[in-house]
Design a protein around this motif. Structure first.
Motif, PDB file in Angstrom:
ATOM      1  N   PRO A  42       0.849  -1.197   0.000  1.00 33.16           N
ATOM      2  CA  PRO A  42       0.000   0.000   0.000  1.00 33.16           C
ATOM      3  C   PRO A  42       0.884   1.247   0.000  1.00 33.16           C
ATOM      4  CG  PRO A  42      -0.631  -1.511   1.772  1.00 33.16           C
ATOM      5  CD  PRO A  42       0.657  -2.006   1.204  1.00 33.16           C
ATOM      6  N   LEU A  43       0.483   2.245  -0.788  1.00 33.27           N
ATOM      7  CA  LEU A  43       1.288   3.458  -0.896  1.00 33.27           C
ATOM      8  C   LEU A  43       0.389   4.648  -1.180  1.00 33.27           C
ATOM      9  CD1 LEU A  43       4.243   4.559  -1.044  1.00 33.27           C
ATOM     10  CD2 LEU A  43       4.122   4.165  -3.505  1.00 33.27           C
ATOM     11  N   LEU A  88       8.280   8.153 -11.430  1.00 27.75           N
ATOM     12  CA  LEU A  88       7.035   8.134 -12.188  1.00 27.75           C
ATOM     13  C   LEU A  88       6.328   6.806 -11.938  1.00 27.75           C
ATOM     14  CD1 LEU A  88       5.109   9.314 -14.359  1.00 27.75           C
ATOM     15  CD2 LEU A  88       6.544   8.150 -16.061  1.00 27.75           C
ATOM     16  N   TYR A  89       5.083   6.888 -11.511  1.00 24.58           N
ATOM     17  CA  TYR A  89       4.243   5.709 -11.319  1.00 24.58           C
ATOM     18  C   TYR A  89       3.169   5.710 -12.394  1.00 24.58           C
ATOM     19  CZ  TYR A  89       6.266   5.125  -6.673  1.00 24.58           C
ATOM     20  OH  TYR A  89       7.143   4.943  -5.627  1.00 24.58           O
ATOM     21  N   VAL A  90       3.092   4.637 -13.165  1.00 19.68           N
ATOM     22  CA  VAL A  90       2.000   4.463 -14.114  1.00 19.68           C
ATOM     23  C   VAL A  90       0.747   4.177 -13.287  1.00 19.68           C
ATOM     24  CG1 VAL A  90       1.106   3.068 -16.024  1.00 19.68           C
ATOM     25  CG2 VAL A  90       3.560   3.563 -15.875  1.00 19.68           C
ATOM     26  N   LEU A  91      -0.355   4.826 -13.623  1.00 18.11           N
ATOM     27  CA  LEU A  91      -1.601   4.652 -12.882  1.00 18.11           C
ATOM     28  C   LEU A  91      -2.519   3.674 -13.595  1.00 18.11           C
ATOM     29  CD1 LEU A  91      -2.145   8.387 -11.918  1.00 18.11           C
ATOM     30  CD2 LEU A  91      -1.412   6.526 -10.406  1.00 18.11           C
ATOM     31  N   MET A  92      -2.987   2.695 -12.850  1.00 20.47           N
ATOM     32  CA  MET A  92      -3.888   1.672 -13.392  1.00 20.47           C
ATOM     33  C   MET A  92      -5.090   1.520 -12.473  1.00 20.47           C
ATOM     34  SD  MET A  92      -2.346   0.536 -16.102  1.00 20.47           S
ATOM     35  CE  MET A  92      -3.151  -0.980 -16.484  1.00 20.47           C
ATOM     36  N   ALA A 115      -1.767  17.738 -15.184  1.00 17.78           N
ATOM     37  CA  ALA A 115      -0.864  18.768 -14.656  1.00 17.78           C
ATOM     38  C   ALA A 115      -1.224  19.222 -13.241  1.00 17.78           C
ATOM     39  CB  ALA A 115      -0.760  19.967 -15.592  1.00 17.78           C
ATOM     40  N   GLN A 116      -2.271  18.659 -12.655  1.00 24.30           N
ATOM     41  CA  GLN A 116      -2.628  19.006 -11.280  1.00 24.30           C
ATOM     42  C   GLN A 116      -1.826  18.145 -10.306  1.00 24.30           C
ATOM     43  OE1 GLN A 116      -6.847  18.831 -10.518  1.00 24.30           O
ATOM     44  NE2 GLN A 116      -7.348  19.968 -12.378  1.00 24.30           N
ATOM     45  N   THR A 117      -1.672  18.651  -9.102  1.00 20.82           N
ATOM     46  CA  THR A 117      -1.050  17.866  -8.039  1.00 20.82           C
ATOM     47  C   THR A 117      -2.160  17.160  -7.271  1.00 20.82           C
ATOM     48  OG1 THR A 117       0.802  19.390  -7.848  1.00 20.82           O
ATOM     49  CG2 THR A 117       0.371  17.960  -5.951  1.00 20.82           C
ATOM     50  N   LEU A 118      -2.059  15.828  -7.219  1.00 19.72           N
ATOM     51  CA  LEU A 118      -3.042  15.011  -6.512  1.00 19.72           C
ATOM     52  C   LEU A 118      -2.331  14.134  -5.496  1.00 19.72           C
ATOM     53  CD1 LEU A 118      -5.351  13.636  -9.372  1.00 19.72           C
ATOM     54  CD2 LEU A 118      -5.661  15.699  -8.015  1.00 19.72           C
ATOM     55  N   THR A 119      -3.077  13.668  -4.526  1.00 21.65           N
ATOM     56  CA  THR A 119      -2.604  12.643  -3.603  1.00 21.65           C
ATOM     57  C   THR A 119      -3.459  11.414  -3.849  1.00 21.65           C
ATOM     58  OG1 THR A 119      -1.908  14.280  -1.968  1.00 21.65           O
ATOM     59  CG2 THR A 119      -2.281  12.036  -1.167  1.00 21.65           C
ATOM     60  N   LEU A 120      -2.809  10.319  -4.231  1.00 20.46           N
ATOM     61  CA  LEU A 120      -3.505   9.086  -4.580  1.00 20.46           C
ATOM     62  C   LEU A 120      -2.982   7.939  -3.726  1.00 20.46           C
ATOM     63  CD1 LEU A 120      -3.372   9.410  -8.470  1.00 20.46           C
ATOM     64  CD2 LEU A 120      -5.285   9.984  -6.964  1.00 20.46           C
ATOM     65  N   SER A 121      -3.879   7.045  -3.352  1.00 22.00           N
ATOM     66  CA  SER A 121      -3.510   5.859  -2.574  1.00 22.00           C
ATOM     67  C   SER A 121      -3.897   4.615  -3.345  1.00 22.00           C
ATOM     68  CB  SER A 121      -4.230   5.858  -1.220  1.00 22.00           C
ATOM     69  OG  SER A 121      -3.822   6.956  -0.448  1.00 22.00           O
ATOM     70  N   GLY A 122      -3.054   3.606  -3.257  1.00 30.10           N
ATOM     71  CA  GLY A 122      -3.339   2.350  -3.919  1.00 30.10           C
ATOM     72  C   GLY A 122      -2.281   1.322  -3.603  1.00 30.10           C
ATOM     73  N   MET A 123      -2.234   0.297  -4.427  1.00 28.66           N
ATOM     74  CA  MET A 123      -1.246  -0.764  -4.278  1.00 28.66           C
ATOM     75  C   MET A 123      -0.119  -0.498  -5.263  1.00 28.66           C
ATOM     76  SD  MET A 123      -2.215  -2.669  -1.816  1.00 28.66           S
ATOM     77  CE  MET A 123      -1.197  -4.125  -1.969  1.00 28.66           C
ATOM     78  N   ALA A 124       1.095  -0.376  -4.734  1.00 24.28           N
ATOM     79  CA  ALA A 124       2.265  -0.061  -5.561  1.00 24.28           C
ATOM     80  C   ALA A 124       3.023  -1.328  -5.898  1.00 24.28           C
ATOM     81  CB  ALA A 124       3.178   0.913  -4.829  1.00 24.28           C
ATOM     82  N   HIS A 131       7.367   1.105 -12.100  1.00 24.23           N
ATOM     83  CA  HIS A 131       6.611   1.567 -10.932  1.00 24.23           C
ATOM     84  C   HIS A 131       5.157   1.771 -11.367  1.00 24.23           C
ATOM     85  CE1 HIS A 131      10.284   2.290  -8.679  1.00 24.23           C
ATOM     86  NE2 HIS A 131      10.759   2.942  -9.728  1.00 24.23           N
ATOM     87  N   THR A 132       4.255   1.051 -10.715  1.00 24.81           N
ATOM     88  CA  THR A 132       2.834   1.132 -11.053  1.00 24.81           C
ATOM     89  C   THR A 132       2.045   1.307  -9.774  1.00 24.81           C
ATOM     90  OG1 THR A 132       3.245  -0.415 -12.871  1.00 24.81           O
ATOM     91  CG2 THR A 132       0.948  -0.006 -12.300  1.00 24.81           C
ATOM     92  N   LEU A 133       1.059   2.198  -9.816  1.00 26.15           N
ATOM     93  CA  LEU A 133       0.155   2.374  -8.691  1.00 26.15           C
ATOM     94  C   LEU A 133      -1.243   2.008  -9.169  1.00 26.15           C
ATOM     95  CD1 LEU A 133      -0.024   3.303  -5.704  1.00 26.15           C
ATOM     96  CD2 LEU A 133      -0.704   5.550  -6.584  1.00 26.15           C
TER      97      LEU A 133
END
Length: 142
Positions: A42-43, A88-92, A115-124, A131-133
Motif C-alpha cells: 500500500p502506498l 514516475l508511477y504508471v496509474l492503473m 498537470a494538477q497535483t493530486l494525492t492518490l492511494s493504492g497498491m504499488a 513503478h505502477t500504482l
C-alpha cells in the motif's frame, strides 16, 4: 462530553488501507502470480498527473503540456503520477476484472486533472522495474 467524543472516535470507521480486490486475487492463477501480488505494498503518493507517453518520450509536463497531455490520456495513452523525488508511477485502475473487461477506466478522470497535483492511494508494484500504482476508480469516474 469528552468521554462521549472519544467513544465516538473509537467507533468511527477508520479509512481502509489500500489492498488488492477479490477479482485481482482471483486473477492470480499461479503461485508466480500470487508472489507478484504479495510483493506490492500500500502506498500514498502526492505528485503531478502526467501523460506517460509525452513525459517519457519528450519530458513534457506541467501547465504548458496540459491540453496535449489531457488529449493523449483521454484517447488511450497511460497516465502517471510524478512524485517529488522524480519517480514516475504508471496509474492503473483496480480491480482487475472490470479493468480487463473495459468497465473500469481512469482516462476521463485523469485527463481532466492533467498537470494538477493530486494525492492518490493504492497498491504499488515495481514488478519488472516499472513503478505502477493501482488505484480504485473514483466514483466521479464511473
Amino acid at each position: 462530553m469528552l468521554l462521549v467524543a472519544c467513544l465516538l472516535l473509537l467507533q468511527s470507521p477508520q479509512p481502509q488501507a489500500p489492498a488488492w480486490s477479490a477479482t485481482t486475487y482471483e486473477a492470480a492463477a499461479t503461485d508466480a502470480n500470487k508472489k507478484v501480488l504479495a510483493e506490492a505494498k500500500p502506498l500514498t503518493i502526492t505528485g503531478e498527473i502526467v501523460d506517460v507517453s509525452c513525459y517519457t518520450q519528450l519530458g513534457k509536463r506541467g501547465e504548458g503540456h496540459k491540453a496535449c497531455g489531457a488529449m493523449c490520456v483521454a484517447t488511450g495513452s497511460p497516465a502517471g503520477i510524478l512524485a517529488a523525488d522524480g519517480t514516475l508511477y504508471v496509474l492503473m485502475p483496480e480491480p482487475h476484472h472490470p479493468r480487463r473487461d473495459g468497465k473500469a477506466s481512469l482516462a476521463k478522470y485523469l485527463s481532466e486533472r492533467m498537470a494538477q497535483t493530486l494525492t492518490l492511494s493504492g497498491m504499488a508494484s515495481n514488478h519488472g522495474g516499472i513503478h505502477t500504482l493501482f488505484i480504485p476508480v473514483p466514483a466521479e469516474a464511473k
